[in-house]
Write an enzyme that holds these catalytic residues in place. Structure first.
Site, PDB file in Angstrom:
ATOM      1  N   VAL A 189      11.685  10.232  42.543  1.00 45.72           N
ATOM      2  CA  VAL A 189      10.868  11.034  41.633  1.00 45.72           C
ATOM      3  C   VAL A 189       9.866  11.860  42.431  1.00 45.72           C
ATOM      4  CG1 VAL A 189       9.429  11.026  39.581  1.00 45.72           C
ATOM      5  CG2 VAL A 189      11.119   9.233  39.888  1.00 45.72           C
ATOM      6  N   ASP A 190       9.238  11.255  43.419  1.00 45.72           N
ATOM      7  CA  ASP A 190       8.335  12.008  44.288  1.00 45.72           C
ATOM      8  C   ASP A 190       9.074  13.143  44.991  1.00 45.72           C
ATOM      9  OD1 ASP A 190       5.937  10.699  43.826  1.00 45.72           O
ATOM     10  OD2 ASP A 190       6.202   9.276  45.464  1.00 45.72           O
ATOM     11  N   LEU A 191      10.266  12.867  45.492  1.00 47.15           N
ATOM     12  CA  LEU A 191      11.009  13.882  46.238  1.00 47.15           C
ATOM     13  C   LEU A 191      11.449  15.021  45.326  1.00 47.15           C
ATOM     14  CD1 LEU A 191      13.160  11.525  48.493  1.00 47.15           C
ATOM     15  CD2 LEU A 191      11.021  12.667  49.074  1.00 47.15           C
ATOM     16  N   GLY A 194       8.446  17.120  44.535  1.00 48.30           N
ATOM     17  CA  GLY A 194       8.132  18.045  45.618  1.00 48.30           C
ATOM     18  C   GLY A 194       9.029  19.263  45.602  1.00 48.30           C
TER      19      GLY A 194
END
Length: 403
Positions: A189-191, A194
């Protein structure tokens, strides 16, 4: 006019050369976005807490090793901060906040991932900085966005994978060994956040260059996770059936899962009816490709268990190497389940130069990171700077702020 053909030819500047990014983010989603911009040539100035820096500098082991043998920055930090400059500034102090505002006056982009409203008290929110730089593209990354009943909540990848539905479709099905909802092995989810952020930033930058008008970008991990549900969400919208965990099987395709060779598992990924018939031919059972139970993908999905059982009896007669060679010769997509070390030993990974090595003078060995997957024919990405030591660029950046 003559040309000195003996002079070295400088590599082309990155496509974002001349763009200045002020990176107030930390951990992963924000730094992943700004690393993408840095790889493409933008000047990225990472603002970090004095003496501490980005939280992920301490997220180890493993740690890199300093020249004196002591632990240095964590490997986690290294994965998302290539190509940046580091300056230590305390935004909670008047002096630090003033310096950041000054850096923002000629910045093109600001990226931050503080809680909603958290930067307003320092005069570093969008309203404050856009007042002094109307062209500024300002990207805020939070767990739940700038609005809504959950806007005040902190958001972390793990909890968003759970709350956003991803864990409900990841893992072994109920009744199987080890059945429980599972997170993905990296912070996807973070990737993804980004990547969505960097896409939005470039779109907003294009708008700013055409109109002179900056804007505020509101990116939420929860929104991104919902978008990532992709076909699983639309499966639900169309059918009304809630998707469930299916292990390594695919909800819309069959066969599309691991199958056993005599010495290990091979992924077979059949995407259409023609590939299925080629699979049956490769395994010496061409008539199976025309069996009414399996001829069309919808039939194979309906009868996936019977089909998988038949195919497993065939694939296990071959070693992994034999099976993959056989399938590739017939144009059937397949591949091994590699460990991470095996990924970078793949001939394709070596040919594509997927490992980047950069030296940093305070470390006893080069820093290795994974290359950007972006390949551009005229303005290739460049790797000019390793992930920076904390405060490595204090002098350069602070000198430029002097009257």
């Amino acid at each position: 006019m003559t040309t000195d053909r003996s002079a070295p030819i400088a590599p082309p500047a990155g496509p974002l050369a001349g763009i200045k990014v002020l990176d107030l983010s930390r951990v992963l989603a924000g730094p992943w976005a700004t690393q993408t911009l840095a790889d493409m040539g933008a000047e990225v100035i990472k603002v970090e807490r004095p003496g501490v820096g980005d939280d992920t500098r301490q997220w180890g082991p493993p740690f890199t090793t300093a020249t004196d043998g002591s632990p240095s920055d964590a490997a986690y930090f290294m994965c998302a901060n290539r190509g940046k400059k580091s300056v230590e500034l305390d935004m909670a102090s008047d002096e630090g906040a003033k310096a950041i505002r000054k850096l923002a006056t000629d910045a093109d982009i600001v990226v931050e991932n503080f809680k909603v409203g958290g930067l307003a008290k320092y005069g570093l929110d969008y309203a404050s900085l856009s007042a002094i730089n109307p062209c500024l593209v300002y990207c805020s990354i939070t767990g739940f966005g700038q609005t809504g009943p959950d806007a005040h909540r902190a958001g972390y990848d793990y909890m968003i994978q759970a709350m956003g539905g991803l864990m409900s479709i990841t893992g072994q099905p109920d009744g199987a060994d080890g059945a429980e909802p599972m997170k993905v092995g990296v912070a996807v989810v973070d990737l993804f956040t980004g990547l969505y952020a960097s896409n939005a930033i470039l779109a907003a930058l294009w708008h700013a260059r055409r109109t002179g008008e900056g804007q505020h970008i509101d990116i939420a991990l929860f929104d991104v996770q919902a978008a990532m549900l992709a076909n699983q969400a639309t499966n639900y919208f169309v059918s009304g059936k809630v998707p469930t965990r299916m292990g390594n099987a695919h909800p819309n395709l069959a066969p599309y899962q691991p199958f056993p060779g005599s010495d290990g598992m091979v992924i077979i990924a059949v995407g259409n009816d023609g590939q299925f018939r080629k699979l049956c031919e490769a395994l010496g059972q061409p008539e199976l490709g025309h069996d009414a139970r399996f001829a069309r993908n919808a039939d194979r999905v309906a009868n996936r268990e019977a089909l998988a059982s038949l195919l497993k009896d065939m694939t296990i007669r071959h070693s992994m190497t034999e099976l993959m060679t056989l399938l590739e010769d017939h144009g059937v997509p397949c591949g091994p389940i590699n460990r991470i070390d095996q990924v970078f030993d793949e001939p394709q990974a070596i040919h594509r130069s997927l490992t980047v090595e950069q030296s940093r003078n305070d470390l006893d060995a080069p820093v290795k990171t994974v290359a950007s997957p972006i390949r551009m024919s005229k303005t290739p990405v460049r790797y000019d700077r390793p992930p920076p030591a904390l405060g490595a660029d204090n002098t350069e950046i602070m000198d430029k702020l002097k009257p």
